[in-house]
Motif scaffolding. Structure first.
Motif, PDB file in Angstrom:
ATOM      1  N   LYS A  26       0.831  -1.209   0.000  1.00 27.78           N
ATOM      2  CA  LYS A  26       0.000   0.000   0.000  1.00 27.78           C
ATOM      3  C   LYS A  26       0.865   1.259   0.000  1.00 27.78           C
ATOM      4  O   LYS A  26       1.872   1.339   0.700  1.00 27.78           O
ATOM      5  N   GLU A  46      -3.010  -5.202  -0.402  1.00 28.50           N
ATOM      6  CA  GLU A  46      -3.328  -3.781  -0.498  1.00 28.50           C
ATOM      7  C   GLU A  46      -4.484  -3.462   0.439  1.00 28.50           C
ATOM      8  O   GLU A  46      -5.362  -4.292   0.676  1.00 28.50           O
ATOM      9  N   ARG A  48      -6.462  -0.464   0.131  1.00 29.90           N
ATOM     10  CA  ARG A  48      -7.513   0.352  -0.477  1.00 29.90           C
ATOM     11  C   ARG A  48      -7.902  -0.175  -1.850  1.00 29.90           C
ATOM     12  O   ARG A  48      -7.044  -0.472  -2.691  1.00 29.90           O
ATOM     13  N   VAL A  49      -9.200  -0.248  -2.060  1.00 32.21           N
ATOM     14  CA  VAL A  49      -9.719  -0.796  -3.315  1.00 32.21           C
ATOM     15  C   VAL A  49      -9.244   0.017  -4.511  1.00 32.21           C
ATOM     16  O   VAL A  49      -8.803  -0.542  -5.527  1.00 32.21           O
ATOM     17  N   GLN A  50      -9.325   1.334  -4.414  1.00 31.62           N
ATOM     18  CA  GLN A  50      -8.957   2.163  -5.567  1.00 31.62           C
ATOM     19  C   GLN A  50      -7.504   1.945  -5.961  1.00 31.62           C
ATOM     20  O   GLN A  50      -7.168   1.854  -7.148  1.00 31.62           O
ATOM     21  N   GLU A  51      -6.643   1.855  -4.969  1.00 30.61           N
ATOM     22  CA  GLU A  51      -5.220   1.673  -5.243  1.00 30.61           C
ATOM     23  C   GLU A  51      -4.960   0.300  -5.844  1.00 30.61           C
ATOM     24  O   GLU A  51      -4.184   0.151  -6.801  1.00 30.61           O
ATOM     25  N   ALA A  53      -7.104  -1.608  -7.527  1.00 27.22           N
ATOM     26  CA  ALA A  53      -7.673  -1.668  -8.879  1.00 27.22           C
ATOM     27  C   ALA A  53      -6.811  -0.926  -9.891  1.00 27.22           C
ATOM     28  O   ALA A  53      -6.759  -1.298 -11.074  1.00 27.22           O
ATOM     29  N   ALA A  54      -6.121   0.119  -9.451  1.00 29.96           N
ATOM     30  CA  ALA A  54      -5.249   0.874 -10.356  1.00 29.96           C
ATOM     31  C   ALA A  54      -3.942   0.135 -10.629  1.00 29.96           C
ATOM     32  O   ALA A  54      -3.416   0.171 -11.754  1.00 29.96           O
ATOM     33  N   LYS A  55      -3.410  -0.541  -9.628  1.00 28.34           N
ATOM     34  CA  LYS A  55      -2.119  -1.216  -9.782  1.00 28.34           C
ATOM     35  C   LYS A  55      -2.226  -2.544 -10.539  1.00 28.34           C
ATOM     36  O   LYS A  55      -1.331  -2.901 -11.310  1.00 28.34           O
ATOM     37  N   LYS A  75     -17.840  -1.246  -3.173  1.00 26.67           N
ATOM     38  CA  LYS A  75     -16.554  -1.278  -3.877  1.00 26.67           C
ATOM     39  C   LYS A  75     -16.100  -2.688  -4.252  1.00 26.67           C
ATOM     40  O   LYS A  75     -15.064  -2.851  -4.902  1.00 26.67           O
ATOM     41  N   TYR A  78     -15.163  -3.573  -7.974  1.00 24.30           N
ATOM     42  CA  TYR A  78     -13.925  -3.134  -8.623  1.00 24.30           C
ATOM     43  C   TYR A  78     -12.803  -4.169  -8.529  1.00 24.30           C
ATOM     44  O   TYR A  78     -11.867  -4.136  -9.334  1.00 24.30           O
ATOM     45  N   ILE A  79     -12.878  -5.064  -7.558  1.00 25.20           N
ATOM     46  CA  ILE A  79     -11.806  -6.058  -7.396  1.00 25.20           C
ATOM     47  C   ILE A  79     -12.269  -7.482  -7.657  1.00 25.20           C
ATOM     48  O   ILE A  79     -11.439  -8.388  -7.780  1.00 25.20           O
TER      49      ILE A  79
END
Length: 225
Positions: A26, A46, A48-51, A53-55, A75, A78-79
Motif C-alpha cells: 500500500k 493492499e 484500499r480498493v482504488q489503489e 484496482a489501479a495497480k 466497492k 472493482y476487485i
C-alpha cells in the motif's frame, strides 16, 4: 538493504514453518512491487480498493492479490474480477455482495473472517458470537462463489509482548473453534492471518499462517494514509 535481499531474509525465516509472507504494498509505486515480483514474491496485499484496482492491470497476472483493508460493499465490484482473497470480511452483507460480484465473473473468491482482537476501538471486525451467527446462516444459504479459508485479526499497536501473545492466541482459539464446528470436513479452512512488521515473530510462534509485512520490505510509506 535491497528489496530482494530483504525478501530473501523473510523467506529464510519462514522456511520450515506453515507461514507465508504477504508483502503489503500500500502507497508504494508499481516499480517497487515489480522489483519484489522479480525477486520471486507473488503474494501482495493492499488496503484500499482504488489503489489495488489501479495497480493490478500494470503488473503480472499471476500475482495473488489480497485485500487486507476495510471493504465497503459498493466497492467489491472493482476487485471481484481478479482478487484472490479478501481478508477483511466482517459482515453477512459483505459476504453476500462478494458472492454476487464473483458470480458475475464466474469466479470463486477466497475470504477470511476478520475478528476484532485489538484494544483500539477504531479497529473493525467480528466478535465470536457474530461469527457463529454468520456461519450458521451460511449453513442454510451456501455461497458457491465465496470460499472461506480462515481468519484474520489486527493486534493492538503496543510493545507489550504479553498482550500481543494473548491477542494472537485469542485469534488462534477462534480459528480452532470455528474449524471444529463449521469446517471439520474442509481442509481449505487453514489460514490464520496475523502479525505485521513489528510483531510477526510473535505471531508466527502463536500459529500464524500469513504475516502481513510492508514497511520492513518496502521502507516507510512515501505519504500518509
Amino acid at each position: 538493504m535491497s528489496i530482494a535481499t530483504t525478501l530473501s531474509h523473510f523467506h529464510q525465516e519462514l522456511a520450515g514453518t506453515n507461514c507465508r509472507l504477504v508483502a503489503v504494498s500500500k502507497t508504494h509505486p508499481v516499480e517497487l512491487i515489480r522489483e519484489a515480483y522479480e525477486a520471486g514474491q507473488r503474494l501482495f496485499g493492499e488496503n484500499r480498493v482504488q489503489e489495488l484496482a489501479a495497480k493490478q492491470p500494470e503488473l503480472p497476472a499471476d500475482i495473488e492479490w489480497h485485500l487486507i483493508g476495510h471493504l465497503q460493499t459498493n466497492k467489491v465490484k472493482y476487485i471481484a474480477p481478479f482478487v484472490h482473497t479478501i481478508q477483511s470480511i466482517d459482515s453477512l452483507k459483505l459476504l453476500l455482495e462478494i458472492e454476487r460480484q464473483a458470480a458475475r465473473h464466474n469466479r470463486v473468491v477466497n475470504g477470511l473472517l476478520q475478528f476484532h482482537i485489538g484494544q483500539e476501538a477504531t479497529k473493525t471486525g467480528l466478535d465470536f458470537a457474530e461469527a457463529e451467527t454468520l456461519l450458521e446462516t451460511l449453513r442454510q444459504q451456501p455461497l458457491p462463489h465465496v470460499r472461506l479459508t480462515g481468519v484474520m485479526g489486527v493486534a493492538t499497536n503496543t510493545d507489550d509482548e504479553a498482550q500481543l501473545r494473548q491477542e494472537f492466541r485469542e485469534l488462534r482459539g477462534y480459528f480452532e473453534q470455528l474449524r471444529q464446528r463449521f469446517f471439520a470436513d474442509d481442509a481449505g479452512f487453514r489460514e490464520i492471518s496475523m502479525g505485521m512488521s513489528s510483531d510477526y515473530h510473535l505471531a508466527i510462534e502463536e500459529g500464524s499462517t500469513l504475516i502481513r509485512v510492508g514497511s520492513a520490505i518496502f521502507g516507510s510509506r512515501p505519504y500518509p494514509v
